[in-house]
Design an enzyme around this catalytic site. Structure first.
Site, mmCIF file in Angstrom:
data_model
loop_
_atom_site.group_PDB
_atom_site.id
_atom_site.type_symbol
_atom_site.label_atom_id
_atom_site.label_comp_id
_atom_site.label_asym_id
_atom_site.label_seq_id
_atom_site.Cartn_x
_atom_site.Cartn_y
_atom_site.Cartn_z
ATOM 1 N N GLY A 122 48.264 19.924 52.754
ATOM 2 C CA GLY A 122 48.121 21.338 53.082
ATOM 3 C C GLY A 122 48.931 21.651 54.324
ATOM 4 N N ARG A 123 48.210 22.007 55.410
ATOM 5 C CA ARG A 123 48.876 22.415 56.656
ATOM 6 C C ARG A 123 49.847 23.554 56.398
ATOM 7 N NH1 ARG A 123 49.591 16.304 59.175
ATOM 8 N NH2 ARG A 123 47.595 16.236 60.212
ATOM 9 N N HIS A 124 49.346 24.556 55.704
ATOM 10 C CA HIS A 124 50.140 25.766 55.464
ATOM 11 C C HIS A 124 49.185 26.902 55.098
ATOM 12 C CE1 HIS A 124 49.949 24.045 51.278
ATOM 13 N NE2 HIS A 124 49.629 25.298 51.014
ATOM 14 N N ALA A 125 49.728 28.103 55.080
ATOM 15 C CA ALA A 125 49.002 29.270 54.560
ATOM 16 C C ALA A 125 49.911 29.946 53.540
ATOM 17 C CB ALA A 125 48.655 30.233 55.687
ATOM 18 N N ARG A 163 45.177 26.107 55.773
ATOM 19 C CA ARG A 163 44.311 25.066 55.239
ATOM 20 C C ARG A 163 44.885 23.679 55.500
ATOM 21 N NH1 ARG A 163 45.732 27.178 50.215
ATOM 22 N NH2 ARG A 163 45.407 29.088 51.365
#
Lengths: 145, 145
Positions: free
Chosen positions: B47-50, B95
């Site tokens: 993840g580590r993105h929106a 997230r």
């Protein structure tokens, strides 16, 4: 038979695996329903029906399951045991599912929401519908002998 | 925060369990993409993105995974460990996914096919976009002191 085993591209890297199913790309229909079977009891057979119109794409995303498929010309056995393979089932295919592994999660994409009227649950009715009027005439001729 | 943990009806009987996700019934968007993560390596964070616009519904159909979610007001931790619960993630939610169990299969339904332009992968950019002009003005005022 309107049945196709489709290899699905795995996007793997040092983190793990990802498979994507996308409308108009590797899914040959509009996705309106996604269902999944899990915690299937030992020795269970599921399915035993055909759909008049429904298109489906099934993937064993975990574990394994066996499909017995029949379009009226005789059975074909397909084992799903790889998250990177999908099984495309068109309409008018009789299916029986068995040999679920304890950990099996079977995910199915479908092009319509649940509709009981689309199910054929009587194999004799299925054969009549799938073989059409010629079969009916043959059957009638045989019975009149 | 546009985040909702949704209980999903289990259709269980003597054969096992089935959960169905259907457009306009228990899925609050059009399903155009279904992807699944599996064989995730130990200790991995994903993840580590929106997403600027994407709507998603995530289900741990097998095993468990933890989500750390942030809409710009601070983090919320959600554990998915039940095939009968979905996590609805609206747009503009940062997230991070971690603590994947060895057997985890995370299935995600989305309302659009893959679009790299929809991703925000820089947390500072995410904060600027999610907090909007008022935040920018506050930041500018602070920096001019």
């Amino acid at each position: 038979m309107e049945i196709e085993r489709i290899p699905l591209q795995k996007h793997g890297d040092s983190r793990g695996m990802l498979v994507a199913l996308e409308q108009d790309r590797n899914v040959p229909f509009v996705i309106r329903r996604v269902y999944y079977l899990f915690a299937t009891h030992d020795g269970v057979h599921r399915g035993r029906h055909a759909h008049r119109h429904l298109n489906q794409l099934a993937v064993a995303v975990r574990g394994s399951v066996t499909f017995l498929l029949d379009d009226g010309t005789g059975p074909v056995r397909v084992v799903l045991d790889d998250p990177a393979y999908g099984l495309h089932l068109g309409s008018m295919v009789w299916r029986e599912l068995y040999d679920f592994s304890e950990d099996c999660v079977l995910m199915v994409l479908a092009d319509h929401v649940y509709d009981p009227a689309d199910y054929i649950t009587d194999y004799a009715v299925f054969l009549r519908e799938v073989r059409g009027p010629v079969y009916q005439e043959g059957l009638a001729a045989c019975q009149s002998l």
